[in-house]
Design a protein around this motif. Structure first.
Motif, PDB file in Angstrom:
ATOM      1  N   LEU A   1      86.645  86.571  80.779  1.00 43.44           N
ATOM      2  CA  LEU A   1      86.042  85.739  79.955  1.00 43.44           C
ATOM      3  C   LEU A   1      85.111  84.272  79.531  1.00 43.44           C
ATOM      4  N   ALA A   2      84.872  83.796  80.908  1.00 38.87           N
ATOM      5  CA  ALA A   2      83.941  82.593  80.528  1.00 38.87           C
ATOM      6  C   ALA A   2      82.833  83.198  80.331  1.00 38.87           C
ATOM      7  N   ALA A   3      82.332  84.724  80.974  1.00 49.19           N
ATOM      8  CA  ALA A   3      80.556  85.346  80.366  1.00 49.19           C
ATOM      9  C   ALA A   3      80.821  84.811  78.426  1.00 49.19           C
ATOM     10  N   GLN A   4      81.478  85.485  77.945  1.00 43.88           N
ATOM     11  CA  GLN A   4      82.026  85.754  76.244  1.00 43.88           C
ATOM     12  C   GLN A   4      82.055  84.092  75.959  1.00 43.88           C
ATOM     13  N   LEU A   5      82.674  82.775  76.861  1.00 41.19           N
ATOM     14  CA  LEU A   5      83.059  81.577  75.918  1.00 41.19           C
ATOM     15  C   LEU A   5      81.590  80.828  75.739  1.00 41.19           C
ATOM     16  N   GLN A   6      80.373  81.298  77.553  1.00 45.25           N
ATOM     17  CA  GLN A   6      79.167  81.037  77.186  1.00 45.25           C
ATOM     18  C   GLN A   6      78.787  80.846  76.243  1.00 45.25           C
ATOM     19  N   LYS A   7      78.718  82.266  75.766  1.00 45.37           N
ATOM     20  CA  LYS A   7      77.953  82.598  74.238  1.00 45.37           C
ATOM     21  C   LYS A   7      78.153  82.022  73.524  1.00 45.37           C
ATOM     22  N   ILE A   8      79.782  81.846  73.352  1.00 46.13           N
ATOM     23  CA  ILE A   8      80.453  81.236  72.089  1.00 46.13           C
ATOM     24  C   ILE A   8      80.623  79.767  71.865  1.00 46.13           C
ATOM     25  N   LEU A   9      80.286  79.314  73.181  1.00 41.47           N
ATOM     26  CA  LEU A   9      80.099  77.542  73.178  1.00 41.47           C
ATOM     27  C   LEU A   9      79.124  77.308  73.139  1.00 41.47           C
ATOM     28  N   GLY A  10      77.910  76.929  73.731  1.00 41.37           N
ATOM     29  CA  GLY A  10      76.443  77.762  73.527  1.00 41.37           C
ATOM     30  C   GLY A  10      76.445  75.997  75.026  1.00 41.37           C
ATOM     31  N   ASP A  11      75.572  74.826  73.670  1.00 44.42           N
ATOM     32  CA  ASP A  11      75.332  73.846  75.004  1.00 44.42           C
ATOM     33  C   ASP A  11      76.721  73.440  75.069  1.00 44.42           C
ATOM     34  N   ALA A  12      77.916  73.778  74.053  1.00 48.71           N
ATOM     35  CA  ALA A  12      78.646  72.534  74.276  1.00 48.71           C
ATOM     36  C   ALA A  12      79.851  73.218  75.881  1.00 48.71           C
ATOM     37  N   PHE A  13      79.015  74.360  76.732  1.00 47.87           N
ATOM     38  CA  PHE A  13      80.114  75.288  77.613  1.00 47.87           C
ATOM     39  C   PHE A  13      79.387  74.150  78.610  1.00 47.87           C
ATOM     40  N   ALA A  14      79.604  73.670  79.390  1.00 39.29           N
ATOM     41  CA  ALA A  14      79.852  72.890  81.172  1.00 39.29           C
ATOM     42  C   ALA A  14      80.589  73.180  82.074  1.00 39.29           C
ATOM     43  N   GLY A  15      80.516  74.569  81.927  1.00 42.32           N
ATOM     44  CA  GLY A  15      80.868  75.169  83.270  1.00 42.32           C
ATOM     45  C   GLY A  15      82.386  76.128  83.472  1.00 42.32           C
ATOM     46  N   SER A  16      83.098  76.542  84.491  1.00 42.33           N
ATOM     47  CA  SER A  16      83.975  76.640  84.178  1.00 42.33           C
ATOM     48  C   SER A  16      84.518  77.101  85.544  1.00 42.33           C
ATOM     49  N   TYR A  17      86.495  77.498  86.352  1.00 41.89           N
ATOM     50  CA  TYR A  17      85.961  77.252  86.887  1.00 41.89           C
ATOM     51  C   TYR A  17      87.590  77.716  87.018  1.00 41.89           C
ATOM     52  N   TYR A  18      88.207  78.720  88.009  1.00 41.73           N
ATOM     53  CA  TYR A  18      89.674  80.195  88.175  1.00 41.73           C
ATOM     54  C   TYR A  18      91.060  79.375  89.087  1.00 41.73           C
ATOM     55  N   ASP A  19      91.549  79.176  88.395  1.00 43.26           N
ATOM     56  CA  ASP A  19      92.372  78.026  88.859  1.00 43.26           C
ATOM     57  C   ASP A  19      93.962  79.248  89.163  1.00 43.26           C
ATOM     58  N   SER A  20      93.951  79.480  90.857  1.00 42.63           N
ATOM     59  CA  SER A  20      94.840  80.429  91.375  1.00 42.63           C
ATOM     60  C   SER A  20      96.017  80.348  91.487  1.00 42.63           C
ATOM     61  N   GLY A  21      96.429  79.314  91.282  1.00 43.00           N
ATOM     62  CA  GLY A  21      97.889  78.842  91.276  1.00 43.00           C
ATOM     63  C   GLY A  21      98.822  79.381  90.173  1.00 43.00           C
ATOM     64  N   LYS A  22      97.883  78.931  88.498  1.00 45.79           N
ATOM     65  CA  LYS A  22      98.429  78.995  87.760  1.00 45.79           C
ATOM     66  C   LYS A  22      97.641  80.479  86.921  1.00 45.79           C
ATOM     67  N   GLN A  23      96.808  80.776  87.976  1.00 45.77           N
ATOM     68  CA  GLN A  23      95.482  82.064  87.245  1.00 45.77           C
ATOM     69  C   GLN A  23      95.194  81.761  85.755  1.00 45.77           C
ATOM     70  N   GLN A  24      94.995  81.185  85.442  1.00 46.21           N
ATOM     71  CA  GLN A  24      94.203  80.514  84.531  1.00 46.21           C
ATOM     72  C   GLN A  24      92.903  80.134  84.658  1.00 46.21           C
ATOM     73  N   LEU A  25      91.956  80.304  83.580  1.00 48.15           N
ATOM     74  CA  LEU A  25      90.539  80.145  83.059  1.00 48.15           C
ATOM     75  C   LEU A  25      90.395  78.622  82.869  1.00 48.15           C
ATOM     76  N   VAL A  26      89.338  78.003  83.690  1.00 54.22           N
ATOM     77  CA  VAL A  26      89.626  76.033  83.145  1.00 54.22           C
ATOM     78  C   VAL A  26      88.346  76.342  82.753  1.00 54.22           C
ATOM     79  N   VAL A  27      88.074  76.156  81.259  1.00 53.32           N
ATOM     80  CA  VAL A  27      86.815  76.088  80.165  1.00 53.32           C
ATOM     81  C   VAL A  27      86.028  74.254  80.785  1.00 53.32           C
ATOM     82  N   ASN A  28      84.697  73.798  80.869  1.00 46.80           N
ATOM     83  CA  ASN A  28      84.648  72.459  80.167  1.00 46.80           C
ATOM     84  C   ASN A  28      83.874  72.238  79.653  1.00 46.80           C
ATOM     85  N   VAL A  29      84.048  71.950  78.587  1.00 46.82           N
ATOM     86  CA  VAL A  29      83.105  71.426  77.735  1.00 46.82           C
ATOM     87  C   VAL A  29      82.680  69.546  77.309  1.00 46.82           C
TER      88      VAL A  29
END
Length: 472
Positions: A54-82
């Motif tokens: 999902l991070a790879a897909q969002l990186q393409k969609i968000l373009g320059d707005a994408f500023a990295g991502s990480y996996y919150d293993s406690g909540k099992q969610q992807l966090v995306v920086n914009v």
């Protein structure tokens, strides 16, 4: 080579002391208190591998707005920086199932900071990688960085601005971790070299082969699966230092049947079914004969590490594009397997600082990059196709490397003489003691303190204790 020998040359022979491997939720709470994550009702519950996709897909969609991502293993969610305030961008990411967090530093700004570090602070004993959880470049200095070198590093970091980079000290020393895993050996001038096999693969010409660390392949050409045995495999390609730390080593017997699994000891194996890119925040496992099975989390991607050259007192061996983790390792673990509980091959042990008593940082060569560079596919026989697909697909995520911009540093190291690493035997004495000190081969302490090898790996451990005179 007999099929039996091929079967033991994958992963690690140490005791399965880390019960975490058998517990579905092991380490799931490590990231639970990450205040930055802040889950949302719309965010999807994801496995780490799915979060990476999902991070790879969002990186393409968000373009320059994408500023990295990480996996919150406690909540099992992807966090995306914009970095964009565009509501449409945020809505897109949320609809895709990610937690969206607005941050100050763009990917380009963090990449620029990494380039400045390359220019002004390529000092032996330093490393840097983007930490998406803090949206900063995390710079680490080992215990050898003192005096004028520390002052130079500190002033460089300060010049980047307080909101761009952070600097921390590591109590250990950055070094390559040669020996370990399912041990492989080579006779070189000055002693024995001992490394670890990472994953079996099929070379581009269809022949059976395996991946290990590049500094192992530079150190010696021919490898055996016993300390005094005849060579069973020959290095075909090796990269170290520069853009990675990986080797492709072909089995001398073209009929070798090399299984695609990691031997975790006590008769247990983890089937390796694909190669995947690591995701910051996901739980990973490392196997090695010195310290056994250990787990931890990925803390950074596209990391740059400046190792002190073993052949030039004033030189530096710079390696780029590595995975940074908090999984411990010690001399005896180089080249060994980094993998996930569901059987994804992630990395090959390169080096780091610290040990499995005090902890530290450990760096790994991404498997997907090694496969792409060598033309190999994961696994043997009919499994090669699956590995090829995984390796190719992972390429979509290569953009994550842009976060650190550290790739520009390729080749900054002095390539000379990694082959003389056999002389680094002083390190290996510690590794040898840890193997020889193997306590209860079936005890849970196996994952705690490098307590030693399992019954099924005791012969390798015994070999290792004497081979450590030239261990890496």
């Amino acid at each position: 080579m007999p099929k039996r020998k091929a079967a033991i040359a994958v992963g690690g022979v140490a005791a399965l002391g880390a019960a975490a491997l058998l517990l579905p939720n092991a380490n799931a709470s490590q990231d639970r208190n990450d205040a930055a994550a802040g889950g949302t009702a719309d965010a999807k519950t994801l496995k780490a591998g799915d979060a990476s996709d999902l991070a790879a897909q969002l990186q393409k969609i968000l373009g320059d707005a994408f500023a990295g991502s990480y996996y919150d293993s406690g909540k099992q969610q992807l966090v995306v920086n914009v970095v964009s305030g565009d509501n449409n961008v945020i809505v897109q990411a949320k609809k895709a199932g990610a937690v969206v967090r607005q941050v100050e530093n763009s990917t380009a700004e963090l990449a620029s900071a990494a380039r400045t570090l390359k220019t002004k602070a390529t000092i032996p004993g330093t490393s840097w990688a983007v930490d998406p959880r803090t949206n900063k470049v995390l710079v680490t200095a080992d215990s050898t960085v003192t005096g004028a070198k520390w002052n130079r590093l500190q002033s460089t970091v300060q010049s980047l601005g307080s909101g761009v980079a952070t600097l921390k000290k590591s109590s250990g020393t950055f070094k390559t971790f040669v020996s370990g895993g399912d041990a492989i050996f080579s006779q070189v001038q000055g002693g024995n070299v001992r490394c670890s096999l990472g994953f079996n693969v099929t070379a581009s010409d269809g022949s059976p082969a395996f991946l290990t660390a590049g500094h192992c392949g530079v150190a010696a050409k021919e490898w055996s699966d016993s300390e005094t045995g005849q060579p069973i495999a020959t290095v075909d390609q090796a990269t170290f230092p520069g853009e990675g730390d990986f080797s492709l080593v072909k089995y001398n017997d073209p009929n070798t049947q090399a299984p695609s699994d990691v031997n975790t000891g006590n008769g247990q194996t983890v089937q390796i079914n694909q190669a995947a890119d690591a995701t910051v925040g996901e739980t990973v496992f490392r196997m090695g004969s010195t310290t056994g099975l250990h787990d931890g989390q990925v803390t950074g991607l596209d990391a740059t590490v400046n190792f002190q050259s073993e052949t030039d007192p004033n030189g530096v061996d710079t390696v780029t594009g590595l995975i940074q983790t908090n999984v411990c390792a010690e001399p005896g673990d180089s080249g060994g397997s980094l993998f996930t509980q569901d059987g994804s091959a992630l990395g090959l042990t390169s080096g780091g600082s610290g040990d499995c008593t005090s902890g530290g940082e450990t760096f790994f060569q991404p498997v997907t990059t090694a496969l792409q560079a060598t033309g190999a596919t994961l696994g043997g026989g009919d499994q090669a196709g699956a590995g090829g697909e995984a390796g190719a697909g992972a390429g979509d995520q290569a953009g994550a490397g842009d976060q650190a911009g550290a790739g520009d540093q390729a080749g900054a190291g002095d390539q000379a003489g990694a082959g003389d690493e056999a002389g680094a035997g002083d390190q290996a004495g510690a590794g040898g003691d840890q193997i020889g000190g193997g306590a209860d081969p079936s005890g849970a302490a196996g994952d705690q303190s490098g307590a030693g090898a399992a019954d099924d790996g005791s012969s390798a451990a015994d070999d290792g204790s004497s081979a450590q005179t030239g261990g890496h």
